[in-house]
Design a protein around this motif. Structure first.
Motif, mmCIF file in Angstrom:
data_model
loop_
_atom_site.group_PDB
_atom_site.id
_atom_site.type_symbol
_atom_site.label_atom_id
_atom_site.label_comp_id
_atom_site.label_asym_id
_atom_site.label_seq_id
_atom_site.Cartn_x
_atom_site.Cartn_y
_atom_site.Cartn_z
ATOM 1 N N GLN A 68 0.800 -1.222 0.000
ATOM 2 C CA GLN A 68 0.000 0.000 0.000
ATOM 3 C C GLN A 68 0.834 1.273 0.000
ATOM 4 O OE1 GLN A 68 -3.401 -0.205 -0.363
ATOM 5 N NE2 GLN A 68 -2.787 -2.346 -0.685
ATOM 6 N N GLY A 69 2.147 1.142 -0.037
ATOM 7 C CA GLY A 69 3.015 2.317 -0.065
ATOM 8 C C GLY A 69 3.916 2.406 1.149
ATOM 9 N N PHE A 70 4.987 3.166 1.028
ATOM 10 C CA PHE A 70 5.957 3.317 2.108
ATOM 11 C C PHE A 70 5.388 4.157 3.249
ATOM 12 C CE2 PHE A 70 9.199 2.436 -1.255
ATOM 13 C CZ PHE A 70 9.774 1.336 -0.640
ATOM 14 N N GLU A 71 5.685 3.722 4.460
ATOM 15 C CA GLU A 71 5.367 4.476 5.667
ATOM 16 C C GLU A 71 6.639 4.625 6.494
ATOM 17 O OE1 GLU A 71 2.333 2.471 7.816
ATOM 18 O OE2 GLU A 71 0.764 2.854 6.331
ATOM 19 N N LEU A 72 6.738 5.736 7.220
ATOM 20 C CA LEU A 72 7.886 5.940 8.091
ATOM 21 C C LEU A 72 7.800 4.979 9.274
ATOM 22 C CD1 LEU A 72 10.428 7.570 8.805
ATOM 23 C CD2 LEU A 72 8.947 9.169 10.042
ATOM 24 N N ALA A 73 8.804 4.117 9.399
ATOM 25 C CA ALA A 73 8.806 3.107 10.464
ATOM 26 C C ALA A 73 9.688 3.493 11.633
ATOM 27 C CB ALA A 73 9.257 1.762 9.906
#
Length: 425
Positions: free
Chosen positions: A387-392
């Motif tokens: 679903q797309g990159f997220e800041l982890a």
């Protein structure tokens, strides 16, 4: 078969290129993967099997892999083209230069830029690394900086290859432009003088100047006790001390206000592997890599060998106080003391997480991007579900190595992120 959520405590973080290479070599259900100098077996990540096994398709597949998940709002442009990469990198460069100038008023700056996509990374080998594309990024970056820039490639062979390709492209574009303007004009025209686009090729300095510069380098090169690894010791036991800047040269006339010049560090010199290696390198640097007085910035591309280590150290020791150095995708290990003050401005490293103990063969393998855009911290972005990159997570630049967080830190961040998502579900 274990699912991803059940394999959280045993994941391996690998580069995209390593994963694709393994896929191309081992076309079956299991494969041998090189992980932290150990040999481990794991199933082919389903993520990779979405794309063709053909080697020629790997670069495009990896590009699509990033672009399909990239969030331009939080990550900037996808640096898959030289222009986009330069646009992103120069923003970080300008921020760093402004901070350096405001903090101490110094013009001495040394920076790292690492775009670790396979086509830019010399460690990926000739089948993936594109020296012309990497040089085009350097050129685009130079065009976006103020003043004049020297771009240093490894040797004369590399330089000749790049110049030949760029000249052919320039000529083709010029011919196409001439045809559009007038069908009557001659379609075939040679490059005028030594100017191609914004590239300028001034005449080399007189032989006496080169010899003088070589002697100044040699006079400051002191053999001493090795401070670095034994396999690099004859490349590293030399240290430049108290080298004086030569007398200023007159500024070149008829040079564009913003311009660049391609050159090489080692030229066509034959470098010995014995006790004379340091001397041979210094002579080559004096004859080939000496920057012009008008050149404010020196870009060094893809330096990684012991010979290039000596060349970089000599140039930084000699010009570090007066010029800006940008080392692009350079892998000099261990880091020489001349570069201890350097910092990474812009870095992009794509990775893939795979279960080390076997997981659901149809599960989605998380995509990871480790990046820094100065002045921001190091950031880890994860796409765990397509679903797309997220800041982890993030790491303060002051608390990690110059080239970013370790693989262990990245793997721990990925595990914590996946565990957190599992808890929320």
């Amino acid at each position: 078969m274990k699912s991803w959520s059940q394999a959280l405590l045993a994941i391996s973080v690998v580069s995209l290129s390593d994963a694709f290479l393994s896929l191309n070599v081992c076309r079956g259900g299991t494969k041998v993967h090189h992980h932290y100098h150990e040999r481990r077996r794991h199933r082919t990540p389903s993520l990779l099997r979405l794309y063709s096994d053909e080697e020629s398709d790997s670069i495009d597949a990896m590009r699509r892999l990033l672009e399909s998940s990239w969030d331009t709002n939080t990550m900037g442009q996808v640096p898959t083209s030289p222009v986009a990469a330069a646009d992103e990198a120069v923003t970080s460069l300008n921020n760093a230069i402004a901070d350096e100038t405001a903090s101490n008023g110094s013009k001495s700056r040394i920076f790292f830029i690492d775009i670790l996509l396979p086509q830019y990374d010399i460690r990926q080998g000739s089948k993936m690394y594109d020296e012309v594309l990497a040089t085009e990024f350097c050129i685009q970056l130079a065009k976006r900086t103020n003043g004049h820039t020297e771009i240093l490639l490894r040797d004369e062979q590399t330089l000749a290859t790049v110049q030949r390709v760029l000249a052919a492209r320039e000529k083709k574009q010029k011919m196409a432009s001439d045809e559009e303007e007038s069908d009557d004009e001659d379609d075939e025209s040679d490059d005028e003088g030594d100017v191609v686009g914004n590239v300028y090729e001034p005449k080399p300095p007189p032989t006496s100047d080169v010899e003088s510069f070589r002697q100044q380098l040699m006079s400051g090169w002191e053999k001493g006790k090795s401070e670095l690894d034994s396999d690099r010791k004859d490349a590293e036991e030399a240290t430049l001390l108290n080298v004086k800047e030569p007398a200023d040269e007159p500024r070149e006339s008829n040079v564009p206000q913003t311009s660049f010049r391609l050159a090489s560090m080692l030229g066509s010199a034959k470098i010995s592997t014995g006790a004379d290696r340091s001397r041979d390198v210094l002579q080559a640097v004096a004859q080939n890599a000496k920057p012009l007085e008008s050149e404010d910035t020196i870009i060094i591309l893809s330096a990684r060998s012991p010979e290039e280590m000596i060349a970089v150290r000599s140039l930084v020791a000699h010009y570090g106080a007066t010029k800006t150095f940008i080392l692009i995708n350079c892998h000099l290990q261990p880091t020489p003391r001349e570069l201890l003050s350097a910092q990474t401005l812009y870095s992009v490293q794509p990775l893939v997480a795979v279960p080390m103990q076997g997981g659901d063969d149809d599960a989605f393998s998380p995509k990871i991007v480790v990046m820094r855009r100065y002045p921001a911290d190091w950031e880890i972005f994860i796409d765990s579900d397509g679903q797309g990159f997220e800041l982890a997570g993030s790491f303060a630049a002051s608390r990690v190595e110059k080239k970013g967080p370790s693989i262990k830190d990245i793997a721990d961040c990925v595990k914590n992120y996946l565990a957190s998502r599992r808890t929320k579900q």
